[in-house]
Design a protein around this motif. Structure first.
Motif, PDB file in Angstrom:
ATOM      1  N   ARG A 194       0.851  -1.192   0.000  1.00  0.00           N
ATOM      2  CA  ARG A 194       0.000   0.000   0.000  1.00  0.00           C
ATOM      3  C   ARG A 194       0.886   1.241   0.000  1.00  0.00           C
ATOM      4  NH1 ARG A 194      -5.136   2.027   1.137  1.00  0.00           N
ATOM      5  NH2 ARG A 194      -5.105   4.087   2.074  1.00  0.00           N
ATOM      6  N   TYR A 195       0.521   2.211  -0.818  1.00  0.00           N
ATOM      7  CA  TYR A 195       1.186   3.515  -0.849  1.00  0.00           C
ATOM      8  C   TYR A 195       0.135   4.593  -0.608  1.00  0.00           C
ATOM      9  CZ  TYR A 195       3.380   7.771  -2.569  1.00  0.00           C
ATOM     10  OH  TYR A 195       3.859   9.049  -2.669  1.00  0.00           O
ATOM     11  N   THR A 196       0.417   5.504   0.338  1.00  0.00           N
ATOM     12  CA  THR A 196      -0.511   6.588   0.664  1.00  0.00           C
ATOM     13  C   THR A 196       0.218   7.917   0.575  1.00  0.00           C
ATOM     14  OG1 THR A 196      -1.710   5.144   2.199  1.00  0.00           O
ATOM     15  CG2 THR A 196      -2.134   7.500   2.361  1.00  0.00           C
ATOM     16  N   SER A 197      -0.377   8.854  -0.131  1.00  0.00           N
ATOM     17  CA  SER A 197       0.171  10.202  -0.245  1.00  0.00           C
ATOM     18  C   SER A 197      -0.705  11.167   0.546  1.00  0.00           C
ATOM     19  CB  SER A 197       0.216  10.626  -1.721  1.00  0.00           C
ATOM     20  OG  SER A 197       0.632  11.970  -1.844  1.00  0.00           O
ATOM     21  N   TYR A 198      -0.069  12.017   1.372  1.00  0.00           N
ATOM     22  CA  TYR A 198      -0.778  13.004   2.188  1.00  0.00           C
ATOM     23  C   TYR A 198      -0.506  14.399   1.638  1.00  0.00           C
ATOM     24  CZ  TYR A 198      -1.377   9.351   5.711  1.00  0.00           C
ATOM     25  OH  TYR A 198      -1.719   8.196   6.369  1.00  0.00           O
ATOM     26  N   SER A 254      -5.819  12.469   1.845  1.00  0.00           N
ATOM     27  CA  SER A 254      -4.899  11.391   1.500  1.00  0.00           C
ATOM     28  C   SER A 254      -5.441  10.617   0.311  1.00  0.00           C
ATOM     29  CB  SER A 254      -4.699  10.441   2.685  1.00  0.00           C
ATOM     30  OG  SER A 254      -5.901   9.733   2.983  1.00  0.00           O
ATOM     31  N   VAL A 255      -4.525  10.078  -0.484  1.00  0.00           N
ATOM     32  CA  VAL A 255      -4.858   9.207  -1.602  1.00  0.00           C
ATOM     33  C   VAL A 255      -4.025   7.944  -1.458  1.00  0.00           C
ATOM     34  CG1 VAL A 255      -4.882   8.902  -4.102  1.00  0.00           C
ATOM     35  CG2 VAL A 255      -5.416  11.145  -3.108  1.00  0.00           C
ATOM     36  N   GLY A 256      -4.691   6.796  -1.428  1.00  0.00           N
ATOM     37  CA  GLY A 256      -3.986   5.538  -1.240  1.00  0.00           C
ATOM     38  C   GLY A 256      -4.262   4.568  -2.373  1.00  0.00           C
ATOM     39  N   ILE A 257      -3.255   3.789  -2.733  1.00  0.00           N
ATOM     40  CA  ILE A 257      -3.419   2.714  -3.692  1.00  0.00           C
ATOM     41  C   ILE A 257      -2.851   1.437  -3.080  1.00  0.00           C
ATOM     42  CG2 ILE A 257      -3.377   4.169  -5.754  1.00  0.00           C
ATOM     43  CD1 ILE A 257      -0.447   3.445  -6.102  1.00  0.00           C
ATOM     44  N   LYS A 258      -3.427   0.299  -3.422  1.00  0.00           N
ATOM     45  CA  LYS A 258      -2.926  -0.962  -2.893  1.00  0.00           C
ATOM     46  C   LYS A 258      -3.060  -2.045  -3.943  1.00  0.00           C
ATOM     47  CE  LYS A 258      -7.176  -2.769  -0.769  1.00  0.00           C
ATOM     48  NZ  LYS A 258      -7.792  -3.264   0.478  1.00  0.00           N
ATOM     49  N   LEU A 259      -2.213  -3.052  -3.811  1.00  0.00           N
ATOM     50  CA  LEU A 259      -2.232  -4.196  -4.710  1.00  0.00           C
ATOM     51  C   LEU A 259      -1.924  -5.443  -3.884  1.00  0.00           C
ATOM     52  CD1 LEU A 259      -2.513  -5.018  -7.716  1.00  0.00           C
ATOM     53  CD2 LEU A 259      -0.002  -4.870  -7.854  1.00  0.00           C
ATOM     54  N   MET A 260      -2.719  -6.498  -4.089  1.00  0.00           N
ATOM     55  CA  MET A 260      -2.579  -7.732  -3.311  1.00  0.00           C
ATOM     56  C   MET A 260      -2.613  -8.925  -4.238  1.00  0.00           C
ATOM     57  SD  MET A 260      -4.988  -9.118  -0.210  1.00  0.00           S
ATOM     58  CE  MET A 260      -4.412 -10.411   0.910  1.00  0.00           C
ATOM     59  N   TYR A 261      -1.787  -9.936  -3.923  1.00  0.00           N
ATOM     60  CA  TYR A 261      -1.832 -11.199  -4.638  1.00  0.00           C
ATOM     61  C   TYR A 261      -1.966 -12.320  -3.627  1.00  0.00           C
ATOM     62  CZ  TYR A 261      -0.502 -15.249  -7.424  1.00  0.00           C
ATOM     63  OH  TYR A 261      -0.512 -16.473  -8.029  1.00  0.00           O
ATOM     64  N   VAL A 262      -2.925 -13.208  -3.857  1.00  0.00           N
ATOM     65  CA  VAL A 262      -3.196 -14.348  -2.989  1.00  0.00           C
ATOM     66  C   VAL A 262      -2.911 -15.620  -3.768  1.00  0.00           C
ATOM     67  CG1 VAL A 262      -4.902 -15.535  -1.566  1.00  0.00           C
ATOM     68  CG2 VAL A 262      -4.961 -13.044  -1.755  1.00  0.00           C
ATOM     69  N   MET A 263      -2.163 -16.533  -3.148  1.00  0.00           N
ATOM     70  CA  MET A 263      -1.802 -17.779  -3.815  1.00  0.00           C
ATOM     71  C   MET A 263      -2.137 -18.966  -2.905  1.00  0.00           C
ATOM     72  SD  MET A 263       1.928 -19.126  -5.131  1.00  0.00           S
ATOM     73  CE  MET A 263       2.536 -19.212  -3.435  1.00  0.00           C
TER      74      MET A 263
END
Length: 445
Positions: free
Chosen positions: A200-204, A434-443
């Motif tokens: 996750r990346y969040t910009s303030y 704030s603006v946040g983006i996230k990326l997840m991978y489940v295996m």
């Protein structure tokens, strides 16, 4: 305070008359003067070349002078005249002899800040107090969100409540706890073991500062039964906040390593409950423009989330309530200007509630795309041993705000899942966004 505001207060009288009244020889190079106090200077003031500040001082005030690229200045503080100073300085007023001055002679950059109080709090200490709650809640909420995403696979099947034009209907098997209560996961029954990675990346952004937070976590979990999961995670985080140099001067950085355990269960009433307990080891750095500091800390974080699901005219609506609580102990330290700062204990919590709406899925070669949108109200509360007096940092104590989100999950036919999301937070708070983006991978394995 801006230069324009200070400029309007420039005194038209010459420097000779002003400094004669102070009992000092007139500074040789200054061409204009301005009268100031500690409160009017505040946390960051840069003044023009060949300029003198005439100060009215009070015992206990702390003046931090940041030379920058200025090659020559002098000052009279605590009744002592210092000529030809070329280094930054932090002066605590102990001897009050009347009005005093700081003179900037050449063409470089130079700034000054002032704090008050008998303890002589450093600018770095106030950065610590001002930014710590934002840093804690950002990391704690990210970890709780990681766990909620990872544990969604606990439930599968049909929703416990459906609503259409004919009204509500209940699914008896769902309420009986047979394992078919919720439809968080699509397709085949979940594998007993799962591994996941999420970033996750969040910009303030605010009037007085900007910054960012980055979180990365890895987890492994195991289905101990049809409706119960347990797991463990390890995470890494970094925070970087920087003042705008005008309203707020300085920088605040934090690095942390986290280990934790989590679990989830589906109740007979068709609710998915997940929880997390994590420990974080932290390293902090502050720079207020005239002194730097480094200190350590440790944090315990508790997270809890409750989710249901309602089917309404073909859409799946997921009402969610989540709560995070963190308690952090920060070590005592002495900064580079020899200012001692006591140990600090900080607590921070966030309650969030609102719906997540799953839109119609799209089936394609290789998998299924499941888009969603969300809205949530958030209430935060914080407390700490060191009180913040900095203007321009988020005030998160007893504060309300809103968060909007949108994203997708893609379930691969061959197994595994990718999730991406974007959210906008701090809506309605008034002092930051704030603006946040996230990326997840489940295996599964």
């Amino acid at each position: 305070m801006s230069f324009a505001k200070h400029f309007g207060r420039v005194v038209a009288t010459g420097l000779v008359a002003a400094t004669t009244a102070l009992g000092f020889a007139a500074p040789a190079h200054a061409t204009s003067t301005v009268n100031e106090t500690c409160s009017s200077i505040g946390k960051g003031y840069t003044w023009p070349t060949n300029h003198t500040i005439i100060l009215t001082v009070t015992a206990g005030e702390v003046y931090s002078i940041n030379v920058g690229s200025e090659s020559s200045y002098r000052y009279a503080l605590n009744g002592s005249l210092v000529n030809g100073a070329t280094a930054s300085a932090k002066i605590t007023i102990t001897s009050v002899t009347g009005k005093e001055f700081i003179e900037r002679n050449n063409t470089g950059t130079m700034s000054i800040s002032c704090s008050t109080g008998a303890t002589g709090a450093s600018g770095g200490e106030e950065l610590q107090a001002g930014f710590t709650p934002t840093q804690i809640l950002g990391q704690a909420s990210a970890l709780s969100g990681f766990v909620s995403n990872a544990t969604s696979r606990v439930a599968g099947g049909t929703p416990s409540v459906s609503m259409n034009n004919n009204g509500f209907s209940l699914n008896a098997a769902a309420l009986g706890g047979s394992g078919d209560a919720l439809s968080f996961a699509q397709g085949e029954a979940p594998s007993a073991w799962n591994a996941w990675v999420e970033g996750r990346y969040t910009s303030y952004d605010a009037d007085a500062f900007d910054g960012d937070q980055m979180e990365l976590a890895f987890g492994v979990d195991y289905m101990t039964g049809p409706n119960t999961l347990v797991g463990a995670l390890v995470g890494f985080g970094r925070t970087d906040f920087d003042g705008d140099g005008t309203t707020l001067t300085g920088a605040f950085d934090a690095d942390g390593t986290t280990v934790g355990v989590y679990g989830a269960t589906q109740t007979g009433a068709g609710l998915l409950i997940d929880g997390m307990l994590a420990y974080t080891d932290l390293d902090y750095e502050t720079d207020d423009g005239s002194a730097t500091a480094a200190f350590g800390g440790s944090r315990m974080t508790l997270g809890l989330s409750v989710r249901g699901e309602v089917e309404m005219n073909g859409m799946r609506i997921e009402p969610t309530a989540s709560f995070v609580y963190a308690k952090e102990d920060q070590d005592a330290y002495t900064d580079s200007a020899s200012t001692a700062v006591a140990a600090n204990e900080v607590t921070a919590s966030r309650l969030s509630f609102g719906p997540k709406v799953h839109l119609a899925p799209t089936v394609s070669d290789g998998g299924t795309m499941n888009p969603w949108v969300s809205i949530a109200a958030e209430y935060t509360a914080t407390s700490g041993d060191i009180a913040s007096t900095i203007d321009g940092v988020p005030d998160l104590d007893e504060a309300w705000s809103a968060r909007l989100g949108a994203g997708f999950t893609f379930d691969f036919d061959a197994g595994g899942q990718v999730e991406g999301a974007l959210d906008i937070g701090g809506l309605g708070a008034g002092d930051y966004s704030s603006v946040g983006i996230k990326l997840m991978y489940v295996m599964p394995f």
